[in-house]
Design a protein around this motif. Structure first.
Motif, PDB file in Angstrom:
ATOM      1  N   LEU A 180     -16.996  61.599 131.011  1.00  0.00           N
ATOM      2  CA  LEU A 180     -16.768  60.374 131.390  1.00  0.00           C
ATOM      3  C   LEU A 180     -18.031  59.428 130.694  1.00  0.00           C
ATOM      4  O   LEU A 180     -19.125  59.719 131.161  1.00  0.00           O
ATOM      5  N   SER A 181     -17.721  58.413 129.929  1.00  0.00           N
ATOM      6  CA  SER A 181     -18.583  57.343 129.711  1.00  0.00           C
ATOM      7  C   SER A 181     -18.237  55.935 130.243  1.00  0.00           C
ATOM      8  O   SER A 181     -17.079  55.617 130.027  1.00  0.00           O
ATOM      9  N   LEU A 182     -19.054  55.108 130.971  1.00  0.00           N
ATOM     10  CA  LEU A 182     -18.582  54.006 131.558  1.00  0.00           C
ATOM     11  C   LEU A 182     -19.522  52.784 130.518  1.00  0.00           C
ATOM     12  O   LEU A 182     -20.747  53.109 130.257  1.00  0.00           O
ATOM     13  N   PHE A 183     -18.910  51.795 129.975  1.00  0.00           N
ATOM     14  CA  PHE A 183     -19.598  50.798 129.353  1.00  0.00           C
ATOM     15  C   PHE A 183     -19.345  49.485 129.965  1.00  0.00           C
ATOM     16  O   PHE A 183     -18.454  49.347 130.480  1.00  0.00           O
ATOM     17  N   SER A 193     -24.895  48.222 139.922  1.00  0.00           N
ATOM     18  CA  SER A 193     -24.739  48.527 141.291  1.00  0.00           C
ATOM     19  C   SER A 193     -23.602  49.487 141.724  1.00  0.00           C
ATOM     20  O   SER A 193     -23.596  50.094 142.521  1.00  0.00           O
ATOM     21  N   TRP A 194     -22.546  49.051 140.841  1.00  0.00           N
ATOM     22  CA  TRP A 194     -21.237  49.801 141.355  1.00  0.00           C
ATOM     23  C   TRP A 194     -21.302  51.128 140.729  1.00  0.00           C
ATOM     24  O   TRP A 194     -20.730  52.239 141.115  1.00  0.00           O
ATOM     25  N   PHE A 195     -21.891  51.366 139.510  1.00  0.00           N
ATOM     26  CA  PHE A 195     -22.032  52.576 138.754  1.00  0.00           C
ATOM     27  C   PHE A 195     -23.310  53.036 138.212  1.00  0.00           C
ATOM     28  O   PHE A 195     -23.667  53.242 137.256  1.00  0.00           O
ATOM     29  N   LEU A 224     -23.301  54.675 134.080  1.00  0.00           N
ATOM     30  CA  LEU A 224     -23.361  53.343 133.343  1.00  0.00           C
ATOM     31  C   LEU A 224     -24.018  53.460 131.956  1.00  0.00           C
ATOM     32  O   LEU A 224     -25.307  53.734 131.993  1.00  0.00           O
ATOM     33  N   ARG A 225     -23.220  53.193 130.844  1.00  0.00           N
ATOM     34  CA  ARG A 225     -23.831  52.673 129.742  1.00  0.00           C
ATOM     35  C   ARG A 225     -23.823  51.546 129.243  1.00  0.00           C
ATOM     36  O   ARG A 225     -22.697  50.832 129.376  1.00  0.00           O
ATOM     37  N   ALA A 275     -16.367  48.516 145.385  1.00  0.00           N
ATOM     38  CA  ALA A 275     -17.324  47.329 144.984  1.00  0.00           C
ATOM     39  C   ALA A 275     -16.657  46.096 145.315  1.00  0.00           C
ATOM     40  O   ALA A 275     -17.114  44.898 145.781  1.00  0.00           O
ATOM     41  N   VAL A 276     -15.357  45.987 144.854  1.00  0.00           N
ATOM     42  CA  VAL A 276     -14.584  44.715 144.952  1.00  0.00           C
ATOM     43  C   VAL A 276     -14.322  44.345 146.366  1.00  0.00           C
ATOM     44  O   VAL A 276     -14.294  43.362 147.012  1.00  0.00           O
ATOM     45  N   ALA A 277     -14.268  45.388 147.185  1.00  0.00           N
ATOM     46  CA  ALA A 277     -13.754  45.077 148.637  1.00  0.00           C
ATOM     47  C   ALA A 277     -15.056  44.901 149.669  1.00  0.00           C
ATOM     48  O   ALA A 277     -15.236  44.342 150.709  1.00  0.00           O
ATOM     49  N   ALA A 278     -16.226  45.416 149.031  1.00  0.00           N
ATOM     50  CA  ALA A 278     -17.506  44.862 149.525  1.00  0.00           C
ATOM     51  C   ALA A 278     -17.833  43.167 149.407  1.00  0.00           C
ATOM     52  O   ALA A 278     -17.797  42.633 148.481  1.00  0.00           O
TER      53      ALA A 278
END
Length: 148
Positions: free
Chosen positions: A16-19, A34-36, A40-41, A143-146
């Motif tokens: 898994l890569s997140l961009f 902060s979420w990931f 996170l990349r 994160a969206v709910a916070a």
């Protein structure tokens, strides 16, 4: 606004890569970090990394901007095969839809190659994609709910 754009095909197989595409110091970059925090990349569309260039081509941020709220564009990418193999399958598929016959033997082979470029017929790969994908979606929803 919050977006998770889920892909497969680019990057190391089963990884898994997140961009995210926000520039350093932008509120969106801070939010994504902060979420990931561990995966996170933060590559930019101008990067020479072929994975980043293919996933985050110019215009993604522009397409999502203008909503009046914080836009945190994050692309979730699950690796399958080597980048040249994936790009080759995509080129062949493009040719097929513009010049070929999808019902021909060549068309069937191209469609099979395209499927293989984006889905690995392996239980371990499917399990990794499902587990990491669910963790990513849960982190985004949390994160969206916070509260901000």
């Amino acid at each position: 606004s919050d977006y998770l754009d889920v892909h497969s095909g680019l990057g190391p197989c089963g990884v898994l890569s997140l961009f995210q595409t926000a520039d350093e110091g932008e509120e969106a970059a801070d939010a994504a970090r902060s979420w990931f925090p561990t995966v996170l990349r933060a590559d930019r569309p101008g990067s020479s990394d072929p994975v980043t260039v293919g996933v985050l081509g110019p215009g993604l941020d522009d397409e999502l901007a203008g909503t009046g709220s914080l836009v945190v564009p994050v692309v979730v990418e699950f690796g399958t095969r080597d980048v040249p193999e994936v790009f080759s399958a995509m080129r062949a598929d493009n040719w097929l839809h513009n010049h070929g016959d999808p019902t021909s033997a060549v068309g069937e082979r191209i469609r099979a190659d395209m499927r293989d470029a984006f889905f690995v017929e392996d239980e371990g790969w499917r399990r990794a994609v499902a587990d990491d994908g669910l963790r990513t979606v849960r982190a985004a929803l949390d994160a969206v709910a916070a509260p901000p």
